[in-house]
Write an enzyme that holds these catalytic residues in place. Structure first.
Site, mmCIF file in Angstrom:
data_model
loop_
_atom_site.group_PDB
_atom_site.id
_atom_site.type_symbol
_atom_site.label_atom_id
_atom_site.label_comp_id
_atom_site.label_asym_id
_atom_site.label_seq_id
_atom_site.Cartn_x
_atom_site.Cartn_y
_atom_site.Cartn_z
ATOM 1 C CD GLU A 196 47.134 38.026 41.119
ATOM 2 O OE1 GLU A 196 48.337 37.788 40.933
ATOM 3 O OE2 GLU A 196 46.674 38.466 42.179
ATOM 4 C CG ASP A 197 42.876 36.757 37.965
ATOM 5 O OD1 ASP A 197 43.102 36.513 39.157
ATOM 6 O OD2 ASP A 197 42.641 37.886 37.529
#
Ligand code: MN
Length: 489
Positions: free
Chosen positions: A76-77
């Site tokens: 996600e990051d």
């Protein structure tokens, strides 16, 4: 205090060399992937995933789950690609990370009547209970650093944590995690109520603690005298959030609550539980109606223990809980206890059908295998293969049987909306009202005042609610038609 997060905090003595290698590899990978990223409180982002993994380790989860905890935010990051995770850590860990990422997209917007659907949906899309548990750990750490988050967002996250996360942890028998999530969320979710509780407890806390200590010491002496071996005697003060909930039901009168302080006695076996209960009652007078045998009659979430409330001889009351080591672990960790205790008695797994009734209901398990590993495999959740979860444009979730149509969806919202269904937008595309809905569809119903049910609708509905309303409408209408033709003849 040093800020260095130590890998040793994620490793236990009974882990194999392979386990240690896996966790070390995940640690190094995650630290590198998150390099340079900071959290709102200014800490390196890696601290968050490390703390998440630490919570998982404390819950006794296996090396794969701890590793997935370290890696849970890399897709996600960070720039990390799925293929890379797959190559380095395999399909299983990639599956866990993807599950956690998917769960992160789910948001609770505070509509009472959809809460239960959202809880089910949460479990359904996670596909594997380990995903749920990683998400719990992630959320718990986020709650602990919530003060740095914008106020409106903070409130939403806190309420969601209580309504969805803590409630699910409770259903899974994970009492410890439930209490931790609720207490971390409470001040942000309901600040006024939290202050009230603080105020109520402020002056009483020290005397509660003193009294329960004295009761504990006296009991210890008696048990020794009676040669009953105990594993531990510990005391706890009731979690603030559950205390508040209970107070609400008792006119906010703290004197009507008997389990603010409790003593927990852990013994070797079930017989000793009852012997300890006898000794307790011979020292202190029990309050009538407050003796509970959750060993003979476990709670629906699997909780087992003996409870009794005694007059402590110091002018107050105290609850005493008596259980075996195994019950004690389950009370804290619930379903996670199966991961935690490698020597978990496989014969006991048979009772899991009883213990995790809720899951059984969801999944409609026909039988539970004796091997706890296989039991867990089976919990790879296709619980809901006969249910679908449909979203309103506002993001509420409605839980429907498989193959439901927009008509079912319309009636599940309101009979009036159902009765005037003329069209439906599925994922923003105009679609037929007889279409079969799919899991995760966003559906908007189009109403027209001159649109009405026809008998054909019955062929395209699955829910009894829709069928009932359609039949009602048809009957009423044919009656009206008859009356009309009667009137004209
Ligand atoms: Mn996270």
């Amino acid at each position: 205090m040093s800020d260095i997060k130590k890998i040793a905090d994620l490793i236990s003595k009974d882990m194999s060399k392979k386990d240690v290698e896996l966790i070390t590899k995940a640690y190094v990978f995650a630290e590198k992937a998150h390099t340079g990223q900071k959290r709102m409180n200014g800490e390196p982002y890696f601290f968050h995933v490390f703390e998440t993994a630490k919570i998982l380790h404390k819950l006794g989860m296996d090396a794969k789950t701890i590793s997935a905890g370290l890696l849970h935010d890399v897709l996600e990051d960070t720039q990390t690609k799925e293929e890379e995770i797959k190559k380095e850590f395999g399909d299983d860990i990639l599956f866990l990370i993807n599950g956690v990422t998917k769960l992160g997209k789910l948001k609770y917007r505070g509509h009472e009547r959809h809460v239960e659907s959202l809880r089910k949906f949460f479990v359904a899309i996670s596909n594997d209970l380990r995903v749920v548990i990683i998400k719990f750990a992630d959320r718990l750490h986020n709650l602990r650093t919530l003060e740095f988050v914008r106020e409106d967002k903070r409130k939403r996250i806190a309420v969601e944590s209580v309504e969805i996360y803590a409630s699910l942890a409770d259903r899974l028998g994970m009492g410890k995690l439930k209490g931790q999530i609720e207490d971390a969320a409470f001040p942000y979710a309901y600040p006024k109520e939290y202050k009230e509780i603080e105020e109520i407890l402020k002056d009483r806390m020290s005397s509660y603690e003193k009294d329960i200590k004295q009761v504990g010491e006296e009991l210890e002496k008696e048990l020794k005298k009676n040669k009953i071996k105990f594993i531990e005697i510990s005391s706890r003060i009731k979690h603030k959030y559950s205390l508040w909930k209970k107070l609400v039901g008792r006119d906010m009168d703290i004197n009507k609550i008997y389990d603010i302080v409790a003593l927990c006695v852990v013994v070797k076996n079930v017989e000793d539980c009852y012997r300890v209960l006898g000794i307790v009652h011979s020292i202190w007078k029990p309050l009538p109606g407050r003796i509970k045998d959750y060993i003979a009659f476990p709670k629906p979430n699997g909780y087992r223990s003996l409870h009794t409330t005694i007059l402590n001889g110091l002018g107050g009351v105290a609850e005493i809980q008596i259980r075996t080591e195994e019950m004690h672990a389950e009370a804290a960790y619930g379903i996670a206890a199966h991961f935690a205790y490698k020597d978990y008695d496989s014969k006991k797994a048979k009772n899991d059908k009883e213990k995790f009734k809720w899951i059984e209901e969801l999944k409609d398990l026909k039988h539970i295998p004796n091997d706890p590993k296989i039991f867990l495999e089976n919990l790879k959740i296709d619980f809901f293969n006969d249910r679908i979860f449909i979203f309103t444009p506002e993001g509420d979730v409605v839980d429907l049987p498989k193959d439901s149509s927009p008509i079912d969806f319309a009636y599940s919202i309101h009979s009036d909306i159902g009765d005037h269904t003329s069209g439906a937008k599925i994922n923003n595309k105009m679609s037929h009202i007889f279409s079969k809905l799919k899991n995760g569809d966003v559906v908007e119903i189009i109403n027209r005042q001159d649109a009405h049910p026809s008998s054909k609708w019955l062929e395209y509905t699955k829910t009894s609610v829709a069928k009932k309303h359609i039949k009602n409408y048809l009957e009423k209408n044919s009656l009206l038609a008859k009356l009309k033709s009667f009137g004209h003849s």
